[in-house]
Design a protein around this motif. Structure first.
Motif, PDB file in Angstrom:
ATOM      1  N   ALA B 150       0.814  -1.209   0.000  1.00 41.67           N
ATOM      2  CA  ALA B 150       0.000   0.000   0.000  1.00 41.67           C
ATOM      3  C   ALA B 150       0.854   1.269   0.000  1.00 41.67           C
ATOM      4  O   ALA B 150       0.373   2.335  -0.340  1.00 41.67           O
ATOM      5  CB  ALA B 150      -0.922   0.000   1.217  1.00 41.67           C
ATOM      6  N   MET B 151       2.121   1.143   0.391  1.00 41.33           N
ATOM      7  CA  MET B 151       2.942   2.353   0.485  1.00 41.33           C
ATOM      8  C   MET B 151       3.408   2.815  -0.882  1.00 41.33           C
ATOM      9  O   MET B 151       3.838   2.002  -1.689  1.00 41.33           O
ATOM     10  CB  MET B 151       4.182   2.080   1.345  1.00 41.33           C
ATOM     11  CG  MET B 151       3.910   1.986   2.811  1.00 41.33           C
ATOM     12  SD  MET B 151       5.371   1.431   3.695  1.00 41.33           S
ATOM     13  CE  MET B 151       6.289   2.939   3.840  1.00 41.33           C
ATOM     14  N   PRO B 152       3.355   4.124  -1.134  1.00 39.48           N
ATOM     15  CA  PRO B 152       3.937   4.619  -2.389  1.00 39.48           C
ATOM     16  C   PRO B 152       5.450   4.395  -2.361  1.00 39.48           C
ATOM     17  O   PRO B 152       6.052   4.362  -1.296  1.00 39.48           O
ATOM     18  CB  PRO B 152       3.612   6.110  -2.367  1.00 39.48           C
ATOM     19  CG  PRO B 152       2.691   6.333  -1.233  1.00 39.48           C
ATOM     20  CD  PRO B 152       2.767   5.182  -0.316  1.00 39.48           C
ATOM     21  N   TYR B 154       7.873   6.287  -3.094  1.00 37.57           N
ATOM     22  CA  TYR B 154       8.684   7.345  -2.504  1.00 37.57           C
ATOM     23  C   TYR B 154       8.637   7.283  -0.990  1.00 37.57           C
ATOM     24  O   TYR B 154       9.599   7.619  -0.311  1.00 37.57           O
ATOM     25  CB  TYR B 154       8.260   8.716  -3.014  1.00 37.57           C
ATOM     26  CG  TYR B 154       6.822   9.103  -2.719  1.00 37.57           C
ATOM     27  CD1 TYR B 154       5.842   8.966  -3.685  1.00 37.57           C
ATOM     28  CD2 TYR B 154       6.469   9.640  -1.498  1.00 37.57           C
ATOM     29  CE1 TYR B 154       4.546   9.330  -3.429  1.00 37.57           C
ATOM     30  CE2 TYR B 154       5.170  10.014  -1.231  1.00 37.57           C
ATOM     31  CZ  TYR B 154       4.206   9.857  -2.202  1.00 37.57           C
ATOM     32  OH  TYR B 154       2.924  10.216  -1.937  1.00 37.57           O
ATOM     33  N   LEU B 155       7.521   6.794  -0.481  1.00 35.36           N
ATOM     34  CA  LEU B 155       7.431   6.703   0.972  1.00 35.36           C
ATOM     35  C   LEU B 155       8.364   5.635   1.525  1.00 35.36           C
ATOM     36  O   LEU B 155       8.980   5.801   2.574  1.00 35.36           O
ATOM     37  CB  LEU B 155       5.989   6.408   1.400  1.00 35.36           C
ATOM     38  CG  LEU B 155       5.736   6.626   2.884  1.00 35.36           C
ATOM     39  CD1 LEU B 155       5.974   8.085   3.226  1.00 35.36           C
ATOM     40  CD2 LEU B 155       4.329   6.221   3.248  1.00 35.36           C
ATOM     41  N   ILE B 158      11.678   7.163   1.535  1.00 35.65           N
ATOM     42  CA  ILE B 158      11.809   8.136   2.621  1.00 35.65           C
ATOM     43  C   ILE B 158      11.924   7.431   3.965  1.00 35.65           C
ATOM     44  O   ILE B 158      12.735   7.811   4.819  1.00 35.65           O
ATOM     45  CB  ILE B 158      10.612   9.101   2.613  1.00 35.65           C
ATOM     46  CG1 ILE B 158      10.693   9.998   1.377  1.00 35.65           C
ATOM     47  CG2 ILE B 158      10.588   9.948   3.864  1.00 35.65           C
ATOM     48  CD1 ILE B 158       9.532  10.910   1.211  1.00 35.65           C
ATOM     49  N   ILE B 161      15.293   6.190   4.333  1.00 32.74           N
ATOM     50  CA  ILE B 161      16.221   7.295   4.596  1.00 32.74           C
ATOM     51  C   ILE B 161      16.159   7.670   6.062  1.00 32.74           C
ATOM     52  O   ILE B 161      17.178   7.835   6.732  1.00 32.74           O
ATOM     53  CB  ILE B 161      15.873   8.525   3.738  1.00 32.74           C
ATOM     54  CG1 ILE B 161      16.178   8.238   2.272  1.00 32.74           C
ATOM     55  CG2 ILE B 161      16.649   9.739   4.211  1.00 32.74           C
ATOM     56  CD1 ILE B 161      15.864   9.408   1.380  1.00 32.74           C
ATOM     57  N   ILE B 162      14.940   7.798   6.559  1.00 33.80           N
ATOM     58  CA  ILE B 162      14.796   8.228   7.943  1.00 33.80           C
ATOM     59  C   ILE B 162      15.400   7.215   8.895  1.00 33.80           C
ATOM     60  O   ILE B 162      16.147   7.570   9.807  1.00 33.80           O
ATOM     61  CB  ILE B 162      13.312   8.458   8.282  1.00 33.80           C
ATOM     62  CG1 ILE B 162      12.785   9.650   7.505  1.00 33.80           C
ATOM     63  CG2 ILE B 162      13.140   8.669   9.774  1.00 33.80           C
ATOM     64  CD1 ILE B 162      11.361   9.989   7.788  1.00 33.80           C
ATOM     65  N   VAL B 166      19.120   8.808   8.650  1.00 33.88           N
ATOM     66  CA  VAL B 166      19.076   9.907   9.599  1.00 33.88           C
ATOM     67  C   VAL B 166      19.179   9.389  11.027  1.00 33.88           C
ATOM     68  O   VAL B 166      20.005   9.829  11.803  1.00 33.88           O
ATOM     69  CB  VAL B 166      17.768  10.703   9.443  1.00 33.88           C
ATOM     70  CG1 VAL B 166      17.678  11.782  10.489  1.00 33.88           C
ATOM     71  CG2 VAL B 166      17.702  11.306   8.059  1.00 33.88           C
ATOM     72  N   PHE B 173      22.517   8.855   1.520  1.00 31.95           N
ATOM     73  CA  PHE B 173      21.335   8.741   0.686  1.00 31.95           C
ATOM     74  C   PHE B 173      21.278   9.767  -0.423  1.00 31.95           C
ATOM     75  O   PHE B 173      20.233  10.232  -0.809  1.00 31.95           O
ATOM     76  CB  PHE B 173      20.061   8.845   1.536  1.00 31.95           C
ATOM     77  CG  PHE B 173      20.088   9.977   2.520  1.00 31.95           C
ATOM     78  CD1 PHE B 173      20.499   9.738   3.815  1.00 31.95           C
ATOM     79  CD2 PHE B 173      19.719  11.264   2.169  1.00 31.95           C
ATOM     80  CE1 PHE B 173      20.531  10.757   4.740  1.00 31.95           C
ATOM     81  CE2 PHE B 173      19.742  12.288   3.087  1.00 31.95           C
ATOM     82  CZ  PHE B 173      20.148  12.039   4.377  1.00 31.95           C
ATOM     83  N   GLY B 291       9.665   2.238 -11.221  1.00 30.81           N
ATOM     84  CA  GLY B 291      10.137   2.529  -9.875  1.00 30.81           C
ATOM     85  C   GLY B 291      11.511   3.171  -9.881  1.00 30.81           C
ATOM     86  O   GLY B 291      11.809   4.037  -9.061  1.00 30.81           O
ATOM     87  N   VAL B 293      12.616   5.236 -11.901  1.00 31.33           N
ATOM     88  CA  VAL B 293      12.469   6.671 -12.134  1.00 31.33           C
ATOM     89  C   VAL B 293      12.320   7.413 -10.811  1.00 31.33           C
ATOM     90  O   VAL B 293      13.011   8.393 -10.527  1.00 31.33           O
ATOM     91  CB  VAL B 293      11.263   6.940 -13.057  1.00 31.33           C
ATOM     92  CG1 VAL B 293      10.971   8.418 -13.120  1.00 31.33           C
ATOM     93  CG2 VAL B 293      11.525   6.406 -14.435  1.00 31.33           C
ATOM     94  N   VAL B 294      11.422   6.905  -9.976  1.00 32.77           N
ATOM     95  CA  VAL B 294      11.176   7.587  -8.702  1.00 32.77           C
ATOM     96  C   VAL B 294      12.373   7.474  -7.770  1.00 32.77           C
ATOM     97  O   VAL B 294      12.819   8.452  -7.176  1.00 32.77           O
ATOM     98  CB  VAL B 294       9.931   6.986  -8.018  1.00 32.77           C
ATOM     99  CG1 VAL B 294       9.650   7.700  -6.724  1.00 32.77           C
ATOM    100  CG2 VAL B 294       8.736   7.054  -8.939  1.00 32.77           C
ATOM    101  N   ILE B 298      14.674  10.442  -5.978  1.00 32.69           N
ATOM    102  CA  ILE B 298      14.800  10.697  -4.544  1.00 32.69           C
ATOM    103  C   ILE B 298      16.249  10.691  -4.113  1.00 32.69           C
ATOM    104  O   ILE B 298      16.690  11.536  -3.336  1.00 32.69           O
ATOM    105  CB  ILE B 298      14.046   9.622  -3.741  1.00 32.69           C
ATOM    106  CG1 ILE B 298      12.573   9.618  -4.075  1.00 32.69           C
ATOM    107  CG2 ILE B 298      14.234   9.867  -2.257  1.00 32.69           C
ATOM    108  CD1 ILE B 298      11.815   8.606  -3.292  1.00 32.69           C
TER     109      ILE B 298
END
Lengths: 300, 351, 450
Positions: B150-152, B154-155, B158, B161-162, B166, B173, B291, B293-294, B298
């Motif tokens: 269900a997650m996009p 980019y999510l 992200i 990454i988090i 981070v 990243f 994918g 591409v996205v 990012i």
């Protein structure tokens, strides 16, 4: 056949069937949860459409920046979700964005699914040269990954919100055309269709009374599942930067606003993303529940 | 059906598909009139009389004054000769073919690595989920893959990454390599590494282990994101395929033969469940390309996808049309390979 | 009396969304050694369910709430019954599945070797991606690896002279026993069945058979292979180090190859033409009749004591049907194999069965020797069933009025009472027991007492 239900009219049996459908559906807690969540989102969209003031929002169609304090700030009482890049309050923006996303996703699925399904059914029912041509056309659409095709078409149509949904509808209809075509083809083969034809029923009647009712139910389920998928793709395109308007409330776009600040303000990217994920999850659960009800194999 | 007859038929079907693909791109690029076509092939750095001369030359060469199908033919000729036009983006400006040469290797490495990850993770998990149906592990896997599904994309990126970049500060990243590490190498000029243009591989070739390791670290998050985005659907589909197989008569017969459960699963069930997976692979490639591409955007990963989004955002016609054509070709080729492999593996087609 | 199979009061239910389906409602059945028992009844009476319950292949929504299945004194379905009888309120599919998995493990050693089953639809019973020879060989390697090892070792030790001697014996009319004595005297056990099988094949000319028998000697074994085979033969199976998944590949592949050879022999006795080619084929290359023969070959490969055949001939034409029935007679005669033959076709059962049991509504209503069932049917249902079968003398077609009961809500008392022309009040209250009315003839009906 059995002692109990041998009596009763057709209507009582239909009512029994409906009751069974409901009991099957509501026995599935996950599906019910999904339904509730979807309803909540729809409620938000409706309220925003009719009277945004109810939720304390004045500008329902744009984001309201705050250039005095553009750096994203953490969640607080004034800003329950925090703020993201040009000082935009995330909570209200999310509420606005839900409506926009839902509306355009419905549009995409509605147009794409309806147009595609009609083309698919007719193409399969008529067959012959037309069927071949439709197959070739859908093949061509399938030969390019849908995201890139969307970029190409969108580039030509123009980079606005409406054009983006139009683009996605154009990318999406071949999927439905192929899908309904295959279900129609397999229903066509069933002997009861042959039987109907043998007893002299006209071709159009066959299509409407026999083929459609059998090939369409799976399409409905596919549509309900696609709502979530389309919204995700929609937001992905917006995330990349499809739309030139810098203050459109859209969940993907909101996420991209916070991307540069991900190290210091993770909430700015998390909240909009989670809102979309929850919707997609809910839609999938709902779709699974519907599939349990409609697909005769899973009923027993 | 003879397998060679099948392959030849498939190859012949390729031609109309390719024609259709090029036609689609051509029509798209033609939609706003002749100017787009011109813009593609106009070297952006030319001005003044040189530009006008070129315009005239191009008009003649592409027969822009003649009906569309003629134009299509001449454009197709140009494409086949290798002249794909010009691209003008912040990340690269120049001949499209040069851009492809620079960026494609990175994307290839990324997608291949992601594909391998998907199969290594997805297949065992999908099968295990089906075999231990309704167990705790199965439930966890189902919930997990459901959520990932269900997650996009980019999510997912992200989130990774988090968590890894981070919070745990484990992985970088952005970009392909830390710029300070490479500035002093002879095979790295102006941001381009030779001979393969993939820093990771070039570093290994030249024996620069530190650089290679750093490049590898940069590589992990994009590849992982891409893999996770797609593995979710693989697990779900494999699980349902395996469950369907386990319900079949021949599995019941295998059990009635007194075969151990492990044999029933690994030899009888798996082969039947995995067969349709191979056809799925065509769809997986489509998902990988989209994918990519996205993901590349990012992570600022210099691949074809990154170039495509840059072209899109900067209204670079040449770039967009060329990348559309390129992605289409890759996908068609991948589907062909999948079909041929499937023909070799499924005994029902072979004999 | 020693029974091979003893089924006691089996009650099985299925949990479905539309209610609990009571498939078996107290079935008692005894099978003697070397007997062919027919199980007859209409669709939905529970015959197939009973067959599956005996071998323990139940789906996860099945609950065996009572009863025992005893083979040589051992209760096969004990775990299932224990779970189901205690948890009828909170029947959990997952737990049921775990129990089934454990049961599969427990029964794996007797399935395929002591008891085997032939399923109804030959088109879907074979694995489409595995070769025929593999699927037959599998069961041989699993249950009789030492037999396969012995064969190959015998082939490697047999000499030209031995083979020619055996050929002479066969040409002079020697029978199986003579050949066996001969091979035992030479210490070549394992070769006799290979020689005999080639000799008895009907699709080869005598010259070809001679050539094939003589070629049996041309097997060379490397010392490593020989050591492995001896290990398998002496330890009576694949024990010890050979169980490790990675290392077991080599001995397994050797045994499988030998299994292919034996598979050729097996299917040639079933009148499968070109058996050497067939074993290399895939199931979809064969017709339904051929596939059914393969399945039967698989079921019989290890000479089981009990074979359950579920409608083995329904999907096939009459000539194939006749061949299969003949095969059953032959096997019963040679090996004393017991059969349970499930069919809705009484005429098929009358050909080959010693006894016939009639089932209705998940219960056995009559059991007797075949002749007696047809000459003197006692239960009303049996009578109607027999008269429904058209013969040359039939002038009108008689059906049985009414319909099969809905097993989700079966009638009280005797299942047949709604349709029975002799129904009495007590039939509607309590179910009659299966009682012996005459010698070897039992019936469950109040017409014959309680």
């Amino acid at each position: 056949m059995s002692k109990k239900t041998s009596g009763g009219t057709v209507n009582t049996r239909r009512w029994d069937n409906i009751k069974l459908s409901f009991s099957v559906f509501f026995a599935n807690t996950a599906a019910v949860v999904g339904l509730i969540i979807v309803l909540v989102y729809l409620a938000d969209a409706f309220i925003m459409q009719i009277d945004p003031g109810l939720l304390g929002i004045t500008y329902a169609n744009t984001l309201v920046p705050n250039f005095l304090n553009p750096v994203p700030t953490a969640p607080s009482w004034q800003h329950p979700f925090g703020t993201t890049y040009p000082g935009v309050d995330l909570y209200t923006s999310t509420l606005k964005a839900i409506r926009i996303d839902l509306f355009y996703s419905f549009l995409v699925v509605g147009v794409g699914a309806v147009v595609g399904s009609v083309i698919g059914v007719i193409s399969a029912a008529i067959g012959g040269m037309m069927d071949e041509i439709v197959m070739r056309i859908t093949d061509i659409f399938f030969s390019i990954p849908y995201l890139i095709l969307a970029l190409a078409i969108g580039f030509i149509l123009g980079r606005t919100l409406m054009n983006m949904s139009l683009t996605l509808a154009l990318v999406w209809w071949p999927i439905y055309a192929r899908y309904t075509r295959s279900t129609t083809l397999s229903t066509k083969e069933f002997t009861f269709v042959e039987a109907a034809r043998a007893s002299g029923v006209s071709r159009i009647k066959i299509i409407f009374r026999h083929i459609l009712p059998n090939s369409l139910p799976p399409v409905f389920i596919q549509i309900s599942l696609d709502l979530g998928a389309i919204m995700v793709i929609f937001s992905t395109l917006a995330f990349i930067g499809f739309i030139t308007n810098a203050s459109v409330p859209e969940l993907g776009y909101l996420t991209s606003l916070g991307l540069n600040y991900v190290q210091i303000a993770p909430w700015a990217v998390i909240f909009p993303g989670v809102v979309i994920t929850i919707f997609a999850l809910a839609v999938n659960l709902l779709g699974d529940g519907l599939r349990d009800v409609i697909d005769p194999r899973r009923r027993s | 059906m003879n397998i060679w007859a099948y392959i030849i038929r498939r190859l012949l079907l390729l031609i109309p598909t390719l024609l259709g693909l090029t036609l689609l791109v051509f029509i798209l690029s033609h939609f706003s009139g002749n100017n787009i076509l011109l813009a593609t092939y106009l070297n952006p750095r030319l001005t003044g009389t040189a530009r006008q001369l070129l315009v005239q030359k191009l008009t003649a060469e592409f027969h822009l004054n003649q009906p569309i199908y003629v134009q299509y033919f001449y454009w197709l000729l140009q494409v086949l000769e290798g002249n794909w036009g010009f691209t003008n983006t912040p990340v690269f400006s120049g001949q499209v073919t040069a851009a492809i040469e620079l960026f494609l290797p990175n994307t290839v490495v990324l997608t291949v690595a992601a594909a391998i990850l998907i199969w290594i993770i997805g297949v065992p998990l999908g099968i295990y989920s089906a075999v231990s149906r309704d167990s705790a592990a199965d439930h966890i896997l189902r919930v997990g893959s459901f959520t990932l599904y269900a997650m996009p994309i980019y999510l997912i990126g992200i989130a990774l990454i988090i968590v890894l970049g981070v919070y745990f500060k484990v992985l970088p990243f952005s970009g392909v390599v830390s710029p300070t590490l490479v500035s002093s190498f002879s095979w790295y000029i102006n941001g381009i590494s030779y001979p393969t243009h993939v820093i990771l591989i070039d570093a290994l070739i030249h024996g620069a282990w530190g650089v290679a390791f750093d490049a590898f670290l940069h590589f992990i998050l994009p590849a992982l994101t891409l893999a996770l985005a797609i593995v979710a659907s693989i697990i779900r589909i494999l699980r349902s395929s395996m469950l369907e197989v386990l319900d079949q008569d021949y599995i019941r017969l295998a059990r009635s033969k007194g075969l151990p459960e492990r044999t029933v699963n690994n030899i009888h069930a798996q082969k039947n469940a995995l067969l349709p997976m191979i056809t799925l692979f065509g769809l997986t490639v489509a998902g990988l390309l989209g994918g990519a591409v996205v993901v590349e955007t990012i992570f600022s990963y210099p691949g074809i996808g990154y170039w495509t989004t840059q072209a899109f955002l900067n209204s670079d016609v040449g770039g967009i049309m060329a990348s559309t054509l390129l992605f289409g070709l890759i996908l068609v080729a991948a589907n062909l390979v999948v079909d041929v492999i499937y023909a070799f593996i499924d005994p029902r087609i072979r004999y | 009396m020693e029974y091979t199979l003893n089924v006691l009061n089996i009650k099985e239910q299925f949990y479905t969304r539309r209610g609990i389906y009571k498939a078996l409602n107290g079935v008692d059945l005894q099978l003697k050694k070397g007997e062919i028992l027919g199980l007859a009844g209409e669709s939905g009476c529970g015959k197939t369910t009973l067959g599956l319950a005996i071998i323990g292949l139940v789906p996860r929504n099945a609950a065996i709430i009572e009863g025992e299945v005893l083979i040589n004194g051992r209760d096969l379905i004990a775990p299932l019954r224990e779970y189901a009888s205690r948890n009828s309120k909170k029947f959990n599919f997952r737990k049921s599945e775990n129990i089934i998995k454990k049961l599969n493990q427990q029964l794996a050693s007797i399935r395929g070797s002591m008891i085997s089953m032939v399923f109804q639809d030959p088109m879907t019973s074979l694995n489409p991606v595995l070769r025929i020879g593999f699927q037959i060989s599998e069961t041989l390697v699993t249950h009789q690896p030492e037999m396969l090892a012995k064969r190959k070792l015998a082939r490697s030790r047999v000499t030209d002279i031995d083979l020619r001697d055996m050929l002479e014996l066969l040409k002079n009319g020697a029978d199986e026993k003579a050949i066996r004595v001969f091979t035992e005297s030479k210490g070549l056990q394992g070769i006799e069945e290979q020689v005999l099988n080639i000799w008895s094949r009907s699709d080869l000319g005598e010259a070809k058979k001679e050539k094939m028998i003589v070629s049996l000697r041309s097997t060379k074994l490397g010392s490593f292979e020989r050591a492995i085979l001896n290990g398998v033969k002496d330890r009576r199976g694949m024990g010890g180090w050979m169980k490790i998944p990675g290392l077991s590949r080599l001995p397994k592949s050797i045994l499988f190859k030998e299994g292919y050879r034996k598979a050729v022999e097996l299917i040639s006795t079933l009148e499968v033409p070109n058996p050497e080619e067939v074993v290399k084929m895939y199931p979809h290359e064969l017709s339904g009749g051929m596939r059914q023969r393969i399945i039967i070959a698989i079921a019989l490969a290890n000479n089981p004591e009990l074979v359950i055949m579920d409608e083995p001939t329904s999907a096939l034409d009459v000539t194939v049907q006749a061949q299969i029935l003949e095969l059953m007679r032959h096997l019963k005669q040679r090996f004393n194999t017991s059969f349970i033959l499930i069919s809705h076709d009484l005429s098929v059962l009358s050909e080959v069965c010693d006894r016939i049991a009639i089932m209705y509504g998940g219960r056995i209503v009559e059991v007797a020797e075949t002749d007696m069932i047809f000459k003197k049917p006692l239960h009303p249902y049996t009578t109607m069933l027999i008269s429904a079968v058209p013969t040359f003398q039939t002038t009108e077609i008689k059906g049985i009025s009414g319909a099969v009961p809905d097993m989700r809500d079966p009638p009280d008392g005797c299942m047949f009472n709604p349709r029975c022309p002799y129904v009495m009040e007590k039939c509607k209250i309590v179910n009659p027991h299966l009682g012996e009315v005459e010698q070897d003839h039992s019936v469950a009906c109040y017409l014959y007492g309680d």
